[in-house]
Design a protein around this motif. Structure first.
Motif, short mmCIF file in Angstrom:
data_model
loop_
_atom_site.label_atom_id
_atom_site.label_comp_id
_atom_site.label_asym_id
_atom_site.label_seq_id
_atom_site.Cartn_x
_atom_site.Cartn_y
_atom_site.Cartn_z
N ALA A 53 0.93 -1.22 0.05
CA ALA A 53 0.09 0.13 0.01
C ALA A 53 0.69 1.39 0.28
CB ALA A 53 -0.92 -0.05 1.21
N ASN A 54 1.70 1.38 0.91
CA ASN A 54 2.83 2.48 0.61
C ASN A 54 3.51 3.05 -0.36
OD1 ASN A 54 1.78 3.16 3.35
ND2 ASN A 54 3.38 2.03 4.45
N LEU A 73 2.15 2.24 -3.49
CA LEU A 73 1.18 2.56 -4.66
C LEU A 73 0.65 3.92 -4.50
CD1 LEU A 73 -0.24 -0.78 -4.60
CD2 LEU A 73 1.32 0.08 -6.48
N PRO A 74 0.15 4.57 -5.53
CA PRO A 74 -0.66 5.84 -5.34
C PRO A 74 -1.89 5.97 -4.66
CG PRO A 74 -0.94 4.70 -7.79
CD PRO A 74 0.19 4.14 -6.77
N LYS A 75 -2.13 6.94 -3.73
CA LYS A 75 -3.34 6.93 -3.03
C LYS A 75 -4.18 7.84 -3.69
CE LYS A 75 -1.69 4.41 0.69
NZ LYS A 75 -1.53 4.34 2.03
N GLY A 76 -5.45 7.57 -3.21
CA GLY A 76 -6.62 8.73 -3.67
C GLY A 76 -7.84 7.83 -3.75
#
Lengths: 293, 278
Positions: free
Chosen positions: A282-283, A285-288
């Motif tokens: 998760a950290n 990869l792009p968040k949003g």
């Protein structure tokens, strides 16, 4: 930690001293601590079922000995000596609902305590507690077990085993034939019972995802021999060894190896479940929030 | 497209039920199609298979098989066009050995002795079980028993093969074995396959997936389309492809994930590319 189960050089030979003699267990030795959750894996015919049938004395070793809940079982042990053990070790076979027979759910669950000489009222009380432990709604207790869905019938059969308050629970592919939701509910039921009732659990399974999710150690059987006893984390890191023995990986682990092959990303430790996989990725990869919602 | 089976305005309930399991139910199955039917236990999947095979009789509605409307007069005739493979390999082995088991269905149809021998041999060779023809069922693995059951089905030269959770009791190797065999037979024998399954990998091979819930069709579309509804499937108590499980787990950690359905391979590629971009 106290030992729940200890095998010492156990051999089991079907039809010994005949031309059909077949050695199903060969010098099997291992020990399992109290309140452990152990998965037994291996191919059809590897000796898994023969092994678990020793745990409540359905089979006795041809040579060697084993101890289960402080009861020693040797080739000379008589069935009479084993009656107490059979209360302490509950076995859930494949399709346990095939063994349901009583007129109502409650009577079916109460059958075993009555059979062991407990009076009607007390047996019904124990049966109600067991039904609650497997989360069967009160409304089904007076119904015929044969009117229930497959998943509920299986709960009735499991309650019929828990009612004897076993210390050891042996599960031989306990979710075969259930749909994915039923599968998950039953597996989580066992995990919850284990911690609430301080059980030692032994699970025979082909499903590596379950082994990864629930077991704290794994026994690998092949042609009657115990190949190894390890934690899932240790076992599933040895891809080449597993391939050599035609054993699979948890899906998440397979997926993680694919990512490592195609990128410079390195997992540490190797993920065994989807949530472990996602936590590590998760950290990076792009968040949003995606636009489709 | 030509229909091999058609269900029109079907109403069905079991005698002890108060309400309809199927109410004005319609479904058409194309010739040479591979149709997967998914749904939780009790959703009506197996009942539907038994209705198509004429083992259960609907209270109202029509079932058409290969351009003929099913009736009590022709049900035996139509049933010859349909082969069924059931879940438990133990429960469908009737012969004393492998060859006898395959011959059972042919004997029932009074196929002449010489011809029967040829068809048994041909069917066993097709499923790679010829070398086991004299073996007893006790000597076979679950996957091998299911292959014998399939040989028994194809010896009767059906047009439709129904797999009713035929792989659910097999280990992963046995499962793979049976599914690749069916895939191959479908192409070579020109079969229509209806597979009732919980196994998402098996369903992903289908041309079309029907999602059944309490006797109603919730969705009928390509595997990619159906599987992109990850959360809906999970809520129905069904499994989703592994790539969708990964996507859901990442989404919960606020990762911006692709909205369309990705196969597992594509999901791996997407993750690898997205890591690189950062």
């Amino acid at each position: 930690m106290d030992l729940s189960i200890n095998f010492e050089k156990v051999d089991y030979i079907y039809q010994p001293n005949t031309p059909f003699a077949h050695q199903a267990l060969n010098q099997v030795s291992f020990s399992l601590p109290d309140e452990s959750y152990t998965a037994i894996i291996g191919h059809t015919g590897s000796g898994k079922s023969t092994l678990v049938q020793h745990l409540n004395g359905l089979l006795k070793p041809t040579h060697g000995r084993l101890m289960v809940q402080e009861q020693m079982i040797t080739p000379q042990t008589t069935n009479k000596e084993l009656s107490d053990l059979r209360r302490q070790v509950g076995v859930v076979f494949q399709f346990p609902e095939a063994q349901l027979f009583e007129e109502t759910v409650l009577r079916d669950i109460a059958f075993a305590p009555k059979n062991f000489g407990i009076d009607e009222e007390k047996a019904a009380q124990l049966a109600k507690e067991a039904a609650e432990a497997v989360r069967l709604p009160d409304s089904v207790l007076d119904k015929s077990p044969f009117e229930l869905s497959g998943g509920q019938m299986r709960r009735v059969a499991i309650a019929g085993i828990l009612v004897m308050k076993p210390k050891v629970l042996v599960l031989d592919e306990p979710t075969a034939g259930l749909d994915p939701k039923g599968h998950q509910e039953i597996m989580e039921l066992f995990a919850r019972l284990k911690s609430q009732q301080h059980l030692t659990v032994i699970l025979v399974s082909h499903q590596m995802d379950d082994v990864a999710e629930y077991a704290d150690q794994v026994l690998v059987m092949e042609q009657g021999k115990l190949l190894t006893q390890q934690t899932p984390q240790q076992l599933f890191s040895q891809v080449e060894w597993l391939n050599k023995h035609h054993l699979g990986l948890p899906h998440a682990t397979k997926f993680a190896f694919e990512i490592e092959k195609k990128s410079t990303f390195k997992f540490s430790p190797l993920p065994l479940t989807v949530s472990q996989l996602a936590n590590q990725l998760a950290n990076f990869l792009p968040k949003g929030v995606s636009q489709d919602e | 497209m030509e229909k091999i089976a058609e269900i029109k305005n079907l109403n069905f309930k079991y005698s002890q039920q108060d309400s309809w399991l199927f109410h004005d139910f319609n479904l058409a199955i194309n010739r040479y199609e591979w149709l997967a039917i998914i749904g939780h236990n009790g959703s009506g999947k197996s009942t539907l298979a038994r209705l198509i095979d004429g083992l259960l009789v609907p209270q109202a509605g029509e079932i058409w098989i290969d351009q003929q409307k099913m009736s009590s007069e022709n049900v035996w005739q139509l049933r010859k066009k349909i082969g069924m493979v059931f879940q438990n390999p133990e429960n469908q082995f009737v012969g004393a050995n492998v060859a006898d088991d395959v011959a059972f269905g042919l004997e029932n149809q009074a196929v002449p002795y010489e011809k029967m021998h040829q068809r048994v041999a041909a069917a066993l060779k097709r499923v790679n079980m010829w070398e086991f023809s004299e073996q007893e069922p006790a000597n076979l693995s679950g996957g091998q028993k299911q292959r014998v059951a399939i040989a028994g089905v194809i010896a009767l030269k059906p047009k439709i093969v129904i797999l009713d959770e035929a792989t659910s009791m097999l280990d992963p190797a046995g499962r793979y074995d049976v599914i690749s065999l069916i895939k191959e037979l479908k192409e070579q024998e020109g079969l229509t396959v209806i597979s009732i399954t919980h196994d998402i990998d098996e369903a992903s091979l289908a041309d079309r997936v029907v999602v059944l819930d309490d006797g109603k069709i919730l969705d009928a579309a390509s595997p990619a389309n159906v599987f992109s509804q990850g959360q809906t499937l999970t809520n129905l108590g069904l499994d989703v492809p592994f790539s969708e499980k990964v996507k859901l787990a990442l989404k919960q950690q606020d990762v911006l994930t692709p909205s369309e359905y990705y196969t597992e391979q594509r999901m791996v590629d997407w993750i690898c590319q997205s890591i690189l971009k950062k």
